[in-house]
Enzyme design. Structure first.
Site, short mmCIF file in Angstrom:
data_model
loop_
_atom_site.label_atom_id
_atom_site.label_comp_id
_atom_site.label_asym_id
_atom_site.label_seq_id
_atom_site.Cartn_x
_atom_site.Cartn_y
_atom_site.Cartn_z
N ASP A 82 0.84 -1.20 0.00
CA ASP A 82 0.00 0.00 0.00
C ASP A 82 0.89 1.27 0.00
OD1 ASP A 82 -2.41 1.33 0.17
OD2 ASP A 82 -2.63 1.12 2.33
N HIS A 83 0.46 2.31 -0.68
CA HIS A 83 1.10 3.65 -0.64
C HIS A 83 2.62 3.66 -0.52
CE1 HIS A 83 -2.47 6.11 -0.43
NE2 HIS A 83 -2.99 5.22 0.38
N HIS A 180 -8.19 8.92 4.67
CA HIS A 180 -7.68 7.84 5.53
C HIS A 180 -7.99 8.18 7.00
CE1 HIS A 180 -4.72 7.33 2.06
NE2 HIS A 180 -5.45 6.24 2.06
N HIS A 208 -9.99 4.43 -1.56
CA HIS A 208 -9.15 4.55 -0.36
C HIS A 208 -9.99 5.12 0.79
CE1 HIS A 208 -4.89 3.68 -1.47
NE2 HIS A 208 -5.53 3.52 -2.62
N GLY A 209 -9.49 4.94 2.01
CA GLY A 209 -10.19 5.51 3.17
C GLY A 209 -11.50 4.81 3.44
N ALA A 232 -8.36 -0.12 6.58
CA ALA A 232 -7.20 -0.20 7.49
C ALA A 232 -7.59 0.17 8.92
CB ALA A 232 -6.08 0.71 6.99
N THR A 233 -8.02 1.41 9.13
CA THR A 233 -8.20 1.93 10.48
C THR A 233 -9.22 1.12 11.30
OG1 THR A 233 -7.68 4.13 9.64
CG2 THR A 233 -8.72 4.02 11.81
P1 13P Z 1 -8.75 3.66 6.22
O1 13P Z 1 -7.64 3.70 7.22
O2 13P Z 1 -9.62 4.85 6.27
O3 13P Z 1 -9.52 2.39 6.28
O4 13P Z 1 -8.05 3.72 4.78
C1 13P Z 1 -7.41 2.60 4.28
C2 13P Z 1 -6.67 2.89 3.04
O5 13P Z 1 -7.16 3.56 2.15
C3 13P Z 1 -5.34 2.30 2.91
O6 13P Z 1 -4.68 2.75 1.77
#
Ligand code: 13P
Length: 285
Positions: A82-83, A180, A208-209, A232-233
């Protein structure tokens, strides 16, 4: 099965109108939890790690765990970086066995983004590895990448078309108003922009996010062409909140197998919910 490139998984998802969920994992238990969730749901899966997690655990350890999961599993599993802004780390991860990478040059000019992305696409394509790139700037915090609200910007649909044409990138993450991390209010998603981007380019789009977006909005994004949803979060929080609660109730516990089992179950439950919302359940028979 061996780890697979995420390209065919995402092309099929866009064609059929669902999204593959890409879960950011940081520990072996988190990885096992999302694999079990995807297996029990009959869904394709993308395991995803940030560069911070690669530095924390090591690309070889992560790839070995992901390869083991894929070998034991009946569902297709891809491993995505990722990123990443570091070309050498991308090469290192591909060498270790990652089957998908994100080259994130969204902080640079369109031309620099095109040139770097094209360079990664040339190498990755020869090795059957998927590539994702970002246009516009997704706001919020992702590991050590922090984009303040005033610096976030939305992707221009015509630039998206040109970018895909110039780079040959097989998957695109256009910034469309998500961020994010956890939202303070409701996210301000530009649905018309997603629709316009989706008419300009047929490559699978990446949302994303994915944490904290209301389910109906996630579904609407998918119906417009988003074929990969990053989470992710929320997953990290479910894992950590479970541990905090466990220690509050069992302050003398010293066996990692006890508290990790609870945390793993919390991650698995959330992963199943996300897979279901994204319409990926039952796609693998
Ligand atoms: P979140 O942390 O908002 O779930 O975003 C995840 C993401 O886009 C990872 O690249």
């Amino acid at each position: 099965m061996a780890l697979v490139s995420s390209t065919p998984l995402l092309v099929e998802a866009r064609e059929k109108g669902y999204a593959v969920v890409a879960f950011n994992v940081h520990t072996l238990e988190m990885l096992q939890a999302v694999v079990e969730a995807a297996e029990e749901s009959g869904a394709p899966l993308i395991l995803q790690t940030t560069t911070g997690t690669v530095k924390h655990l090591g690309a070889e350890y992560i790839a070995a765990a992901a390869k083991t999961a894929a070998a034991r599993s009946r569902i297709p599993i891809a491993l995505h970086l990722d990123h990443c802004q570091d070309f050498n780390l991308i090469l290192k991860c591909i060498q270790a066995g990652y089957t998908s990478v994100m080259i994130d040059q969204s902080m640079h000019s369109f031309e620099t983004n095109v040139n770097m992305t094209r360079k990664v696409v040339e190498i990755a394509q020869a090795l059957n590895v998927n590539v994702e790139a970002e246009l516009g700037k997704v706001g919020g915090v992702e590991d050590d990448i922090k984009v303040e609200d005033h610096m976030a910007s939305l992707a221009d649909p015509e630039e998206c078309r040109k970018f895909v044409e110039l780079t040959g990138v097989p998957t695109l993450a256009p910034a469309i108003g998500t961020a994010h991390g956890i939202y303070k209010g409701e996210p301000n998603i530009d649905f018309d922009r997603i629709a316009e981007i989706a008419t300009k380019t047929k490559v699978p789009l990446v949302l994303h996010g994915g944490s904290g977006i209301p389910d109906v909005q996630v579904k609407r994004c998918i119906s417009l062409g988003m074929a990969k949803v990053n989470v992710a979060t929320e997953l990290k929080n479910a894992f950590s909140e479970s541990l905090k609660q466990y220690f509050a109730e069992h302050p003398d516990e010293l066996d990692p197998r006890s508290y990790m089992t609870k945390a793993k179950a919390a991650v698995k439950q959330l992963a199943k919910e996300k897979i279901s919302i994204c319409g990926a359940a039952g796609r693998i028979r």
